[in-house]
Design a protein around this motif. Structure first.
Motif, mmCIF file in Angstrom:
data_model
loop_
_atom_site.group_PDB
_atom_site.id
_atom_site.type_symbol
_atom_site.label_atom_id
_atom_site.label_comp_id
_atom_site.label_asym_id
_atom_site.label_seq_id
_atom_site.Cartn_x
_atom_site.Cartn_y
_atom_site.Cartn_z
ATOM 1 N N ASN A 25 0.880 -1.158 0.000
ATOM 2 C CA ASN A 25 0.000 0.000 0.000
ATOM 3 C C ASN A 25 0.922 1.215 0.000
ATOM 4 O O ASN A 25 1.514 1.561 1.009
ATOM 5 C CB ASN A 25 -0.905 -0.016 1.227
ATOM 6 C CG ASN A 25 -2.007 1.001 1.126
ATOM 7 O OD1 ASN A 25 -2.160 1.652 0.106
ATOM 8 N ND2 ASN A 25 -2.767 1.142 2.178
ATOM 9 N N ASP A 29 -1.564 6.467 -2.166
ATOM 10 C CA ASP A 29 -2.665 5.667 -2.706
ATOM 11 C C ASP A 29 -3.951 5.958 -1.951
ATOM 12 O O ASP A 29 -3.934 6.189 -0.747
ATOM 13 C CB ASP A 29 -2.380 4.166 -2.582
ATOM 14 C CG ASP A 29 -1.433 3.647 -3.644
ATOM 15 O OD1 ASP A 29 -1.051 4.427 -4.528
ATOM 16 O OD2 ASP A 29 -1.088 2.452 -3.581
ATOM 17 N N THR A 31 -7.148 4.436 -0.332
ATOM 18 C CA THR A 31 -7.438 3.111 0.207
ATOM 19 C C THR A 31 -8.845 3.085 0.781
ATOM 20 O O THR A 31 -9.212 3.956 1.561
ATOM 21 C CB THR A 31 -6.421 2.750 1.312
ATOM 22 O OG1 THR A 31 -5.107 2.831 0.768
ATOM 23 C CG2 THR A 31 -6.668 1.350 1.836
ATOM 24 N N ASN A 62 -7.074 -0.562 -3.106
ATOM 25 C CA ASN A 62 -6.550 0.736 -3.545
ATOM 26 C C ASN A 62 -7.330 1.269 -4.744
ATOM 27 O O ASN A 62 -8.283 0.648 -5.212
ATOM 28 C CB ASN A 62 -5.044 0.654 -3.832
ATOM 29 C CG ASN A 62 -4.704 -0.210 -5.023
ATOM 30 O OD1 ASN A 62 -5.568 -0.621 -5.796
ATOM 31 N ND2 ASN A 62 -3.435 -0.502 -5.185
ATOM 32 N N THR A 68 -5.094 -4.833 -1.210
ATOM 33 C CA THR A 68 -3.776 -4.653 -0.605
ATOM 34 C C THR A 68 -3.636 -5.374 0.723
ATOM 35 O O THR A 68 -2.522 -5.693 1.124
ATOM 36 C CB THR A 68 -3.457 -3.163 -0.431
ATOM 37 O OG1 THR A 68 -4.497 -2.538 0.314
ATOM 38 C CG2 THR A 68 -3.318 -2.483 -1.782
#
Length: 81
Positions: A25, A29, A31, A62, A68
């Motif tokens: 991760n 990003d 999430t 993500n 992830t």
């Protein structure tokens, strides 16, 4: 953990957490956290008596749609009186 603690509230307890990280991760990003209750049960191993618990499947995804993290949590919830 943050998602679970917000859902549990002040009177609940995170009893067990297992998490796997199949992909990184990366910083920056986006999430999304997901969770679903899989099972409801009575936790017999509690020292002060029986407690109501739920087993949850948890995961994060993500912005590319890649999963992830995956995992499982056991949460002890307060009993409504």
């Amino acid at each position: 953990v943050h998602m679970l603690m917000n859902w549990i509230g002040d009177h609940g307890f995170l009893h067990r957490l297992t998490q796997r990280f199949p992909t990184f991760n990366l910083l920056g990003d986006t999430t999304w956290c997901h969770g679903a209750v899989r099972e409801k049960f009575i936790l017999e191993e509690a020292v002060d008596g029986k407690r109501h618990a739920v087993r949850c499947d948890i995961s994060t995804v993500n912005q590319c749609g890649d999963t992830t993290t995956t995992g499982e949590a056991v949460v002890v919830l307060p009993v409504q009186e």
